[in-house]
Design a protein around this motif. Structure first.
Motif, PDB file in Angstrom:
ATOM      1  N   ALA A  10       0.839  -1.203   0.000  1.00 14.58           N
ATOM      2  CA  ALA A  10       0.000   0.000   0.000  1.00 14.58           C
ATOM      3  C   ALA A  10       0.867   1.244   0.000  1.00 14.58           C
ATOM      4  N   TYR A  11       0.304   2.321  -0.556  1.00 15.14           N
ATOM      5  CA  TYR A  11       0.870   3.660  -0.391  1.00 15.14           C
ATOM      6  C   TYR A  11       0.072   4.295   0.736  1.00 15.14           C
ATOM      7  N   GLY A  12       0.632   4.348   1.922  1.00 17.13           N
ATOM      8  CA  GLY A  12      -0.125   4.857   3.066  1.00 17.13           C
ATOM      9  C   GLY A  12      -1.382   4.029   3.254  1.00 17.13           C
ATOM     10  N   GLN A  15      -4.338   0.882  -0.603  1.00 16.38           N
ATOM     11  CA  GLN A  15      -3.746  -0.405  -1.001  1.00 16.38           C
ATOM     12  C   GLN A  15      -3.682  -0.501  -2.534  1.00 16.38           C
ATOM     13  N   ALA A  16      -2.513  -0.895  -3.053  1.00 16.13           N
ATOM     14  CA  ALA A  16      -2.333  -0.979  -4.510  1.00 16.13           C
ATOM     15  C   ALA A  16      -2.179  -2.424  -4.983  1.00 16.13           C
ATOM     16  N   LEU A  17      -1.598  -3.275  -4.142  1.00 10.12           N
ATOM     17  CA  LEU A  17      -1.420  -4.685  -4.518  1.00 10.12           C
ATOM     18  C   LEU A  17      -2.251  -5.559  -3.575  1.00 10.12           C
ATOM     19  N   GLY A  34      -0.322  -5.511 -18.263  1.00 11.76           N
ATOM     20  CA  GLY A  34      -1.532  -4.969 -17.657  1.00 11.76           C
ATOM     21  C   GLY A  34      -1.658  -3.509 -18.033  1.00 11.76           C
ATOM     22  N   ARG A  35      -2.868  -2.998 -17.975  1.00  9.47           N
ATOM     23  CA  ARG A  35      -3.076  -1.595 -18.351  1.00  9.47           C
ATOM     24  C   ARG A  35      -2.422  -0.658 -17.333  1.00  9.47           C
ATOM     25  N   ASN A  36      -2.437   0.645 -17.649  1.00 12.87           N
ATOM     26  CA  ASN A  36      -1.862   1.639 -16.737  1.00 12.87           C
ATOM     27  C   ASN A  36      -2.533   1.565 -15.370  1.00 12.87           C
ATOM     28  N   GLY A  37      -1.725   1.696 -14.337  1.00 12.34           N
ATOM     29  CA  GLY A  37      -2.265   1.774 -12.987  1.00 12.34           C
ATOM     30  C   GLY A  37      -2.667   0.442 -12.379  1.00 12.34           C
ATOM     31  N   MET A  38      -2.304  -0.676 -13.020  1.00 13.34           N
ATOM     32  CA  MET A  38      -2.733  -1.985 -12.510  1.00 13.34           C
ATOM     33  C   MET A  38      -1.771  -2.559 -11.460  1.00 13.34           C
ATOM     34  N   GLY A  39      -0.604  -1.899 -11.284  1.00 20.08           N
ATOM     35  CA  GLY A  39       0.277  -2.302 -10.189  1.00 20.08           C
ATOM     36  C   GLY A  39       1.632  -2.868 -10.598  1.00 20.08           C
ATOM     37  N   LYS A  40       2.013  -2.691 -11.849  1.00 24.90           N
ATOM     38  CA  LYS A  40       3.273  -3.291 -12.312  1.00 24.90           C
ATOM     39  C   LYS A  40       4.491  -2.630 -11.641  1.00 24.90           C
ATOM     40  N   THR A  41       4.516  -1.300 -11.713  1.00 26.52           N
ATOM     41  CA  THR A  41       5.648  -0.587 -11.094  1.00 26.52           C
ATOM     42  C   THR A  41       5.628  -0.771  -9.578  1.00 26.52           C
ATOM     43  N   THR A  42       4.449  -0.769  -9.007  1.00 26.46           N
ATOM     44  CA  THR A  42       4.340  -0.963  -7.555  1.00 26.46           C
ATOM     45  C   THR A  42       4.878  -2.345  -7.155  1.00 26.46           C
ATOM     46  N   THR A  43       4.629  -3.338  -7.995  1.00 23.34           N
ATOM     47  CA  THR A  43       5.156  -4.683  -7.718  1.00 23.34           C
ATOM     48  C   THR A  43       6.680  -4.649  -7.661  1.00 23.34           C
ATOM     49  N   VAL A  44       7.293  -3.956  -8.630  1.00 22.60           N
ATOM     50  CA  VAL A  44       8.759  -3.854  -8.640  1.00 22.60           C
ATOM     51  C   VAL A  44       9.238  -3.145  -7.379  1.00 22.60           C
ATOM     52  N   ARG A  45       8.564  -2.050  -7.020  1.00 23.36           N
ATOM     53  CA  ARG A  45       8.959  -1.304  -5.807  1.00 23.36           C
ATOM     54  C   ARG A  45       8.864  -2.190  -4.567  1.00 23.36           C
ATOM     55  N   ALA A  46       7.804  -2.982  -4.508  1.00 24.39           N
ATOM     56  CA  ALA A  46       7.614  -3.839  -3.329  1.00 24.39           C
ATOM     57  C   ALA A  46       8.699  -4.917  -3.268  1.00 24.39           C
ATOM     58  N   PRO A  82      14.612   1.770 -14.127  1.00 26.33           N
ATOM     59  CA  PRO A  82      13.317   2.233 -13.625  1.00 26.33           C
ATOM     60  C   PRO A  82      12.543   3.010 -14.679  1.00 26.33           C
ATOM     61  N   GLU A  83      11.236   3.072 -14.467  1.00 23.72           N
ATOM     62  CA  GLU A  83      10.395   3.922 -15.294  1.00 23.72           C
ATOM     63  C   GLU A  83      10.949   5.345 -15.146  1.00 23.72           C
ATOM     64  N   GLY A  84      11.127   6.049 -16.249  1.00 24.38           N
ATOM     65  CA  GLY A  84      11.667   7.412 -16.160  1.00 24.38           C
ATOM     66  C   GLY A  84      13.185   7.464 -16.118  1.00 24.38           C
ATOM     67  N   ASP A 158      11.505  -1.573 -16.710  1.00 22.91           N
ATOM     68  CA  ASP A 158      10.151  -1.050 -16.491  1.00 22.91           C
ATOM     69  C   ASP A 158       9.822  -0.047 -17.592  1.00 22.91           C
ATOM     70  N   GLU A 159       9.026  -0.472 -18.557  1.00 20.87           N
ATOM     71  CA  GLU A 159       8.589   0.382 -19.673  1.00 20.87           C
ATOM     72  C   GLU A 159       9.778   1.001 -20.398  1.00 20.87           C
ATOM     73  N   ALA A 160      10.757   0.174 -20.717  1.00 26.58           N
ATOM     74  CA  ALA A 160      12.011   0.691 -21.288  1.00 26.58           C
ATOM     75  C   ALA A 160      11.843   1.268 -22.681  1.00 26.58           C
ATOM     76  N   ASP A 190       6.089  -4.162 -20.046  1.00 24.80           N
ATOM     77  CA  ASP A 190       5.924  -3.483 -21.329  1.00 24.80           C
ATOM     78  C   ASP A 190       4.567  -3.841 -21.909  1.00 24.80           C
ATOM     79  N   LYS A 191       4.231  -3.160 -22.996  1.00 23.39           N
ATOM     80  CA  LYS A 191       2.946  -3.435 -23.632  1.00 23.39           C
ATOM     81  C   LYS A 191       3.109  -3.776 -25.105  1.00 23.39           C
ATOM     82  N   THR A 192       4.359  -3.928 -25.535  1.00 27.80           N
ATOM     83  CA  THR A 192       4.605  -4.205 -26.954  1.00 27.80           C
ATOM     84  C   THR A 192       4.368  -5.688 -27.224  1.00 27.80           C
TER      85      THR A 192
HETATM   86  P1  ATP Z   1       1.798   2.414 -15.347  1.00 26.56           P
HETATM   87  O1  ATP Z   1       1.980   1.611 -16.587  1.00 26.56           O
HETATM   88  O2  ATP Z   1       0.881   3.572 -15.542  1.00 26.56           O
HETATM   89  O3  ATP Z   1       3.070   2.780 -14.658  1.00 26.56           O
HETATM   90  P2  ATP Z   1       1.413   0.373 -13.334  1.00 26.56           P
HETATM   91  O4  ATP Z   1       0.718  -0.887 -13.674  1.00 26.56           O
HETATM   92  O5  ATP Z   1       2.887   0.343 -13.214  1.00 26.56           O
HETATM   93  O6  ATP Z   1       0.969   1.475 -14.383  1.00 26.56           O
HETATM   94  P3  ATP Z   1       1.414   1.461 -10.687  1.00 26.56           P
HETATM   95  O7  ATP Z   1       2.259   2.655 -11.020  1.00 26.56           O
HETATM   96  O8  ATP Z   1       2.060   0.346  -9.976  1.00 26.56           O
HETATM   97  O9  ATP Z   1       0.747   0.912 -12.010  1.00 26.56           O
HETATM   98  O10 ATP Z   1       0.144   1.967  -9.883  1.00 26.56           O
HETATM   99  C1  ATP Z   1      -0.730   1.093  -9.190  1.00 26.56           C
HETATM  100  C2  ATP Z   1      -1.681   1.902  -8.317  1.00 26.56           C
HETATM  101  O11 ATP Z   1      -0.964   2.556  -7.271  1.00 26.56           O
HETATM  102  C3  ATP Z   1      -2.407   3.006  -9.074  1.00 26.56           C
HETATM  103  O12 ATP Z   1      -3.717   3.066  -8.586  1.00 26.56           O
HETATM  104  C4  ATP Z   1      -1.630   4.253  -8.727  1.00 26.56           C
HETATM  105  O13 ATP Z   1      -2.445   5.379  -8.786  1.00 26.56           O
HETATM  106  C5  ATP Z   1      -1.168   3.958  -7.321  1.00 26.56           C
HETATM  107  N1  ATP Z   1       0.120   4.631  -7.034  1.00 26.56           N
HETATM  108  C6  ATP Z   1       1.264   4.525  -7.735  1.00 26.56           C
HETATM  109  N2  ATP Z   1       2.263   5.262  -7.191  1.00 26.56           N
HETATM  110  C7  ATP Z   1       1.711   5.868  -6.105  1.00 26.56           C
HETATM  111  C8  ATP Z   1       2.216   6.766  -5.099  1.00 26.56           C
HETATM  112  N3  ATP Z   1       3.489   7.167  -5.098  1.00 26.56           N
HETATM  113  N4  ATP Z   1       1.348   7.176  -4.137  1.00 26.56           N
HETATM  114  C9  ATP Z   1       0.071   6.751  -4.116  1.00 26.56           C
HETATM  115  N5  ATP Z   1      -0.468   5.901  -5.017  1.00 26.56           N
HETATM  116  C10 ATP Z   1       0.332   5.466  -5.995  1.00 26.56           C
END
Ligand code: ATP
Length: 233
Positions: A10-12, A15-17, A34-46, A82-84, A158-160, A190-192
């Motif tokens: 979770a972010y605070g 909950q994201a995952l 997975g589409r944008n915002g589905m948790g891919k980057t968050t999974t890597v961070r975790a 990393p993304e970015g 991550d989205e290279a 990636d989405k390619t």
């Molecule tokens: P994208 O392709 O857009 O990067 P993603 O699948 O990698 O998408 P995440 O970035 O992991 O998605 O986001 C998952 C969820 O966590 C989303 O609902 C997003 O809004 C939320 N989220 C991501 N980063 C933060 C943050 N720093 N603080 C709060 N919520 C966040």
């Protein structure tokens, strides 16, 4: 080599995952889609210890790594692009590549500047240029080169190829193909679709912070309609 089981994070209070599970075997190329915002980057961070886990576990080489601080996790052999990109803009290309020297894993066939320059000749041409003045594609190559210089057991992209010109994307995919042939384990976010189904061994799809599908590239093609609904390709 990597097992992620029922990961929750979770972010605070948000909950994201809610249950991400996947695994990567030695030498495999695996995708997280997975589409944008589905948790891919968050999974890597975790996985990398950058977010506290609410539940689940992560094992790397059979050892639990959940709860380790990010510096410790990175040193186990994760090479993250990393993304970015997050290169150092005011250091030269060469300085960026050697900046991770202190974190290098000891391996039988370590990456060297020459090997990186052979993989990305443009980085050689621009070795003394400030990284911040590189084109987007060159910065992405630098980010990949920098991750490789740590001699990673697992390279994570991550989205290279996001937002890059087609010719540069092709160059990056060509490098991924070469690394795979050399036995490098790789996690691709990636989405390619057209490239991933050819390049990767197995695929995992995330939907709202959960793993909802997994399979081989053949499964991906056979199950095209369902996959399309989740990934939007
Ligand atoms: P994208 O392709 O857009 O990067 P993603 O699948 O990698 O998408 P995440 O970035 O992991 O998605 O986001 C998952 C969820 O966590 C989303 O609902 C997003 O809004 C939320 N989220 C991501 N980063 C933060 C943050 N720093 N603080 C709060 N919520 C966040």
């Amino acid at each position: 080599m990597l097992t992620v089981h029922a990961l929750e994070a979770a972010y605070g209070a948000s909950q994201a995952l809610f249950g991400v599970s996947f695994d990567i075997r030695d030498g495999e190329v695996v995708t997280l889609m997975g589409r944008n915002g589905m948790g891919k980057t968050t999974t890597v961070r975790a996985i990398m210890g950058q977010l506290p886990l609410r539940g689940g576990r992560v094992e790397f080489d059979g050892r639990p790594i959940s709860g380790l601080p990010p510096e410790k996790v990175a040193r186990l052999g994760f090479g993250l692009v990393p993304e970015g990109r997050q290169i150092f803009p005011t250091l030269t290309v060469r300085e960026n590549l050697v900046a991770t020297a202190a974190h290098r894993l000891k391996t039988p066939n370590p990456w060297t500047l020459n090997r990186i320059y052979e993989l990305f000749p443009r980085l050689n041409e621009r070795a003394r240029q400030m990284a911040g003045t590189l084109s987007g594609g060159e910065q992405q190559m630098l980010a990949v080169g920098r991750a490789l210089m740590t001699n990673p057991r697992l390279l994570i992209l991550d989205e290279a190829t996001e937002g890059l010109a087609p010719v540069i994307r092709a160059e990056i995919w060509h490098v991924v193909e070469r690394l795979k042939a050399e036995g490098q384990s790789i996690l691709l976010i990636d989405k390619t679709f057209s490239v991933l189904k050819r390049l990767a061994d197995r695929h995992f799809i995330l939907e709202k912070g959960r793993t909802v599908w997994s399979g081989s590239s053949a499964d991906l093609v056979n199950d095209h309609d369902r996959v399309q609904a989740w990934v939007g390709v």
